[in-house]
Design a protein around this motif. Structure first.
Motif, mmCIF file in Angstrom:
data_model
loop_
_atom_site.group_PDB
_atom_site.id
_atom_site.type_symbol
_atom_site.label_atom_id
_atom_site.label_comp_id
_atom_site.label_asym_id
_atom_site.label_seq_id
_atom_site.Cartn_x
_atom_site.Cartn_y
_atom_site.Cartn_z
ATOM 1 N N CYS A 66 41.727 36.703 50.922
ATOM 2 C CA CYS A 66 42.435 37.741 49.995
ATOM 3 C C CYS A 66 41.922 37.877 48.573
ATOM 4 O O CYS A 66 42.189 38.954 47.797
ATOM 5 C CB CYS A 66 43.825 36.919 50.103
ATOM 6 S SG CYS A 66 44.407 36.887 51.655
ATOM 7 N N ARG A 67 41.564 36.669 48.072
ATOM 8 C CA ARG A 67 40.851 36.714 46.747
ATOM 9 C C ARG A 67 39.978 37.719 46.618
ATOM 10 O O ARG A 67 39.435 38.307 45.474
ATOM 11 C CB ARG A 67 40.537 35.343 46.139
ATOM 12 C CG ARG A 67 41.662 34.572 45.845
ATOM 13 C CD ARG A 67 41.361 33.072 45.518
ATOM 14 N NE ARG A 67 40.462 33.121 44.418
ATOM 15 C CZ ARG A 67 41.204 33.214 43.101
ATOM 16 N NH1 ARG A 67 42.397 33.241 43.078
ATOM 17 N NH2 ARG A 67 40.441 32.872 42.246
ATOM 18 N N GLU A 107 41.401 41.169 46.432
ATOM 19 C CA GLU A 107 41.996 41.283 45.045
ATOM 20 C C GLU A 107 40.861 41.636 44.210
ATOM 21 O O GLU A 107 41.103 42.546 43.334
ATOM 22 C CB GLU A 107 42.666 40.056 44.557
ATOM 23 C CG GLU A 107 43.843 39.496 45.387
ATOM 24 C CD GLU A 107 44.215 38.063 45.395
ATOM 25 O OE1 GLU A 107 43.594 37.147 44.496
ATOM 26 O OE2 GLU A 107 44.814 37.626 46.161
ATOM 27 N N PHE A 158 41.254 45.818 43.889
ATOM 28 C CA PHE A 158 42.193 45.815 42.788
ATOM 29 C C PHE A 158 41.909 45.584 41.366
ATOM 30 O O PHE A 158 42.499 45.981 40.409
ATOM 31 C CB PHE A 158 43.584 44.930 43.094
ATOM 32 C CG PHE A 158 44.181 45.584 44.448
ATOM 33 C CD1 PHE A 158 44.852 46.544 44.738
ATOM 34 C CD2 PHE A 158 44.143 44.349 45.664
ATOM 35 C CE1 PHE A 158 45.286 46.661 45.840
ATOM 36 C CE2 PHE A 158 44.713 45.020 46.591
ATOM 37 C CZ PHE A 158 45.335 46.113 46.680
ATOM 38 N N ALA A 215 48.146 47.736 39.381
ATOM 39 C CA ALA A 215 48.704 46.425 39.199
ATOM 40 C C ALA A 215 49.922 46.354 40.153
ATOM 41 O O ALA A 215 50.056 45.092 40.672
ATOM 42 C CB ALA A 215 49.100 46.369 37.774
ATOM 43 N N GLN A 216 50.664 47.300 40.471
ATOM 44 C CA GLN A 216 51.595 47.308 41.131
ATOM 45 C C GLN A 216 51.330 46.998 42.894
ATOM 46 O O GLN A 216 51.837 46.296 43.547
ATOM 47 C CB GLN A 216 52.642 48.396 41.013
ATOM 48 C CG GLN A 216 53.235 48.725 39.910
ATOM 49 C CD GLN A 216 54.650 49.628 40.058
ATOM 50 O OE1 GLN A 216 55.332 49.679 40.880
ATOM 51 N NE2 GLN A 216 54.496 50.355 38.767
ATOM 52 N N LYS A 240 48.633 45.772 43.609
ATOM 53 C CA LYS A 240 47.965 44.254 43.556
ATOM 54 C C LYS A 240 48.923 43.378 43.854
ATOM 55 O O LYS A 240 48.896 42.401 44.640
ATOM 56 C CB LYS A 240 47.062 44.178 42.566
ATOM 57 C CG LYS A 240 46.401 42.658 42.309
ATOM 58 C CD LYS A 240 45.659 42.424 41.172
ATOM 59 C CE LYS A 240 44.849 41.152 41.277
ATOM 60 N NZ LYS A 240 44.028 40.692 40.017
ATOM 61 N N SER A 241 50.042 43.499 43.088
ATOM 62 C CA SER A 241 51.222 42.413 42.930
ATOM 63 C C SER A 241 51.616 42.544 44.744
ATOM 64 O O SER A 241 51.909 41.439 45.363
ATOM 65 C CB SER A 241 52.268 42.885 42.198
ATOM 66 O OG SER A 241 51.863 42.725 40.615
ATOM 67 N N PHE A 266 50.197 43.281 47.247
ATOM 68 C CA PHE A 266 49.276 42.901 48.173
ATOM 69 C C PHE A 266 49.322 41.313 48.032
ATOM 70 O O PHE A 266 49.190 40.396 49.183
ATOM 71 C CB PHE A 266 47.730 43.490 47.821
ATOM 72 C CG PHE A 266 46.666 42.446 48.652
ATOM 73 C CD1 PHE A 266 46.436 43.101 49.825
ATOM 74 C CD2 PHE A 266 46.013 41.386 48.300
ATOM 75 C CE1 PHE A 266 45.203 42.634 50.678
ATOM 76 C CE2 PHE A 266 44.997 40.926 49.010
ATOM 77 C CZ PHE A 266 44.833 41.453 50.228
ATOM 78 N N CYS A 267 49.708 40.801 46.975
ATOM 79 C CA CYS A 267 49.533 39.178 46.644
ATOM 80 C C CYS A 267 51.037 38.546 47.109
ATOM 81 O O CYS A 267 51.053 37.442 47.495
ATOM 82 C CB CYS A 267 49.462 38.875 45.140
ATOM 83 S SG CYS A 267 47.405 39.359 44.412
ATOM 84 N N GLU A 268 52.088 39.403 46.839
ATOM 85 C CA GLU A 268 53.286 38.617 47.152
ATOM 86 C C GLU A 268 53.959 39.197 48.303
ATOM 87 O O GLU A 268 54.977 38.388 48.556
ATOM 88 C CB GLU A 268 54.104 39.041 45.847
ATOM 89 C CG GLU A 268 53.681 38.701 44.379
ATOM 90 C CD GLU A 268 54.226 39.123 43.342
ATOM 91 O OE1 GLU A 268 55.067 40.319 43.340
ATOM 92 O OE2 GLU A 268 54.209 38.765 42.015
ATOM 93 N N ARG A 269 53.849 40.450 48.796
ATOM 94 C CA ARG A 269 54.598 40.705 49.966
ATOM 95 C C ARG A 269 54.156 40.390 51.354
ATOM 96 O O ARG A 269 53.209 41.081 51.946
ATOM 97 C CB ARG A 269 54.811 42.261 49.886
ATOM 98 C CG ARG A 269 56.057 42.914 50.996
ATOM 99 C CD ARG A 269 56.318 44.050 50.406
ATOM 100 N NE ARG A 269 57.348 44.504 51.485
ATOM 101 C CZ ARG A 269 57.895 45.701 51.816
ATOM 102 N NH1 ARG A 269 57.327 46.815 50.899
ATOM 103 N NH2 ARG A 269 58.900 45.689 52.396
ATOM 104 N N ALA A 270 54.815 39.431 52.019
ATOM 105 C CA ALA A 270 54.472 38.821 53.341
ATOM 106 C C ALA A 270 55.179 39.797 54.321
ATOM 107 O O ALA A 270 56.115 39.216 54.920
ATOM 108 C CB ALA A 270 54.589 37.462 53.375
ATOM 109 N N GLN A 271 54.744 41.018 54.496
ATOM 110 C CA GLN A 271 55.388 42.008 55.407
ATOM 111 C C GLN A 271 55.115 41.777 56.921
ATOM 112 O O GLN A 271 56.041 42.044 57.946
ATOM 113 C CB GLN A 271 55.310 43.402 55.068
ATOM 114 C CG GLN A 271 56.301 44.327 55.407
ATOM 115 C CD GLN A 271 56.111 45.719 55.123
ATOM 116 O OE1 GLN A 271 55.122 45.987 54.477
ATOM 117 N NE2 GLN A 271 56.954 46.515 55.023
ATOM 118 N N PHE A 278 45.985 38.600 56.987
ATOM 119 C CA PHE A 278 47.293 37.539 56.380
ATOM 120 C C PHE A 278 48.229 38.088 56.675
ATOM 121 O O PHE A 278 48.417 39.536 57.058
ATOM 122 C CB PHE A 278 46.682 37.212 54.939
ATOM 123 C CG PHE A 278 46.883 38.124 53.964
ATOM 124 C CD1 PHE A 278 46.187 39.244 54.014
ATOM 125 C CD2 PHE A 278 47.628 38.011 52.983
ATOM 126 C CE1 PHE A 278 46.298 40.260 52.945
ATOM 127 C CE2 PHE A 278 48.119 38.951 51.876
ATOM 128 C CZ PHE A 278 47.198 40.102 52.035
#
Lengths: 419, 419
Positions: A176-177, A180, A184, A219-220, A222-223, A225-230, A258
């Motif tokens: 994931c990193r 990122e 992003f 940035a939105q 990226k957030s 991508f990092c935060e939303r476990a859909q 992921f």
């Protein structure tokens, strides 16, 4: 052999390994001295061996503890093989027609034994460069996307099962990193890894780095991508992760998988089709202006989204009384309301897909990893012209994505920019 | 004693336990035969003992493997004590002034030994019912919110540390599921658990269940609650989870903690202040019309958000070159751009907070668990009038939240509805 039981395989060790592994040996037949072995990986990321025996063939893929990009070696957990294997298995159960079967997985050795996707399958990206039409591509990919994303989302899973799967795939953080960084971040700053067709695109690359609106929007994404476990996403669904013939479509290499935003997969595929579209003028030769082929690509873009929409909402309708806990039937209890929530959900997903697709396009033009679609255009000024069009379209798409109401409008915008 | 080492404590076992636990014994002094012990939990969810010894006091909180709501017993993992303890510790490190210190945690026994929050501290909700002003409340709570949310978000954490923490707190899924049910689901459907001030609010409760727009919006909030791992949130930050004096504010009971949307905490607090506001007319008596107190509540709502905004963005500015990976300084590299991304971030957070706050209000009026602010209004018709105003405001807030630009507009809307 390292202390953790990992050994990088050469051909000799490979044959030993195959002999000692019944599930693989059974596929190949008993004549181990007559195996035909070919290493087809790029050697920088994974070993990939095609092994053909007397009664069948397998592919052996082994992850190495680093990746190499333009000469640089980045350490990269070989645990990614575990996430690739479990995703192939999870997605394979959900969509066996388009995911290669896993015969064997060895976590210590980071080794997957799987179906050999036989000729005439080729990597889709190469087919797109060659100008080959795949009449079933949109049908197949939309099926893959709809089934893998729907069944791993809260539209189908209980929150108990979803959270437990999310936790497991949090372990794939190193991959994931990498996303990122290369998708992003790097394209929007000065980075030693970035490159572009210089000097033609120097000003374009700089403009990306100085576009405040673009950077606020990315940035939105990226957030998200990092935060939303859909859902359990493939994580790298470009046209190099798909193998095709005119009647088969196989999705490979989900090592970036992921629980992330669905739009990242949909966008990756559509974004790479748009890249393929803008590369066509660079491949056109006398007598083959690629005009009809470009139309086919646009049609495939439209069909992919529209068929995805239809299949995904059909799965939703079919499973509306199923285990999923996002929309309980006792609340969303009439057809109009059901339609309303679906429309809202799909609208958001559409805009996510456009945003992520655009970000994936931009990074292929001014970031570290480029695509063969453009790289194979030898004449730099011609390549730069194609890339600039794609880049400009991607910037518009990323910034204005919420103004598009349907895929036809996106296609119209592509055609307009290409005039 | 059960096979896993768990024993519910009675007073006798408690004394034994304290004797055998040096970190707690040290706080209390040596005279174990003279301990003053008081059980103050409601006995349905946890045992909570206040223990006062010769040289100090402690609180002992033990989670029980079920919760009981209006007579119904729901099994509920006692593992929640682990998430409560680690959150008290994590948040305590970040904001020691407003989080009680943990002296001891015993995972097998689901037992936390922590600071005794001594009189004259009372539960904030009781203070609000009594009409007591807390001049430092907004200052303190905004400090708590800003520090705990900022430092556990990707504005401060690397994605590696963030994903690892997210994975850990995925384990608190049972408590998350309780919130999903009682906040986001039950109030919007017919449920045996729902109740309201009947018959006065029968039509109002039905209207909630039949409001399609409201149900579309609440679905989006539910998805965000389930999918978006933004920061380590308290998870249940209503005015019953805060203990106060006029110069101290202590946040307790984070057993619902997990990585979720920040707006859920901010909204819980503000939403419960709005409930307190609308309950005031029910507490007014001759000579005490509570008019000034209502103004103080509105001021506290404004101050909480505005101070939070200021403190949170100040932490962001201070740490813009820190480990956080959401906005890399090499990309967001000038003051105007930094301001732009902050404004966008805070605007989204504001709308999330209003949405979650509204959902938390609605569930307290037509869902399973009500608040003492209203319950203590004896006359049912008067209570219903107060509740209806709060409910109508919450519905508007949930549906129209994106139309509010700042907290003054929210306060103005409250005053307008209250006319």
């Amino acid at each position: 052999m390292s202390s953790d039981g990992f050994r990088p395989l050469d051909e000799k060790l490979l044959v030993e390994y195959l002999k000692g592994t019944p599930s693989l040996a059974a596929k190949l037949g008993s004549q181990f001295d007559k195996l035909e072995i070919k290493e087809v990986g790029d050697g920088n990321l994974n070993f990939v061996y095609i092994v053909i025996g007397s009664s069948g063939a397998v592919v052996i893929k082994q992850a190495l503890p680093y990746i190499r990009c333009i000469g640089e070696s980045w350490p990269m957990t070989k645990e990614r093989a575990y996430f690739e294997a479990t995703t192939l298995q999870d997605h394979g159960r959900l969509c066996p027609a388009h995911v290669p079967e896993v015969y064997h997985f060895d976590r210590e050795m980071c080794l997957i034994g799987m179906r050999y996707i036989e000729p005439p399958h080729i990597i889709l990206r190469k087919g797109l460069i060659a100008g080959i039409e795949y009449p079933l591509l949109a049908e197949h990919i939309s099926e893959y996307l709809a089934r893998t994303l729907f069944y791993t989302s809260l539209l189908y899973l209980t929150t108990t099962n979803h959270k437990s799967a999310v936790a497991k795939y949090c372990g794939n953080v190193e991959l994931c990193r990498l996303t990122e960084q290369v998708v992003f971040s790097d394209p929007y700053k000065v980075s030693e890894y970035n490159r572009w067709t210089t000097p033609y695109l120097d000003a374009d690359a700089e403009a990306v780095r100085e576009d405040s609106i673009l950077k606020v929007e990315v940035a939105q994404l990226k957030s998200k991508f990092c935060e939303r476990a859909q859902a359990l996403i493939h994580g790298d669904l470009h046209t190099g992760s798909v193998m095709v013939t005119t009647d088969s479509t196989q999705v490979i290499d989900p090592e970036f998988a992921f629980y992330g935003p669905m739009g990242f997969d949909i966008g990756a595929f559509i974004g790479n089709l748009i890249l393929a579209y803008f590369a066509q003028d660079g491949h056109a030769e006398k007598g083959t202006d690629r005009k009809l082929y470009k139309e086919w690509i646009l049609k495939t873009i439209s069909d992919t989204w529209n068929l995805f929409y239809r299949k995904f909402t059909a799965l939703w309708d079919k499973n509306k009384d199923g285990p999923g806990e996002a929309y309980l039937p006792a609340i969303y209890n009439n057809p109009e309301l059901q339609l309303l929530v679906q429309q809202k959900y799909m609208e958001d997903l559409f805009h996510d897909s456009l945003g992520f697709g655009a970000a994936k396009m931009i990074r292929r033009i001014v970031g570290v990893a480029h695509v063969e679609d453009f790289e194979s255009i030898k004449e730099a000024s011609k390549r730069a012209d194609c890339e600039r069009k794609a880049l400009n379209f991607a910037k518009t798409l990323l910034k204005e994505r919420k103004k598009f109401h349907n895929i036809s409008e996106v296609v119209a915008a592509i055609e307009h920019l290409d005039k």
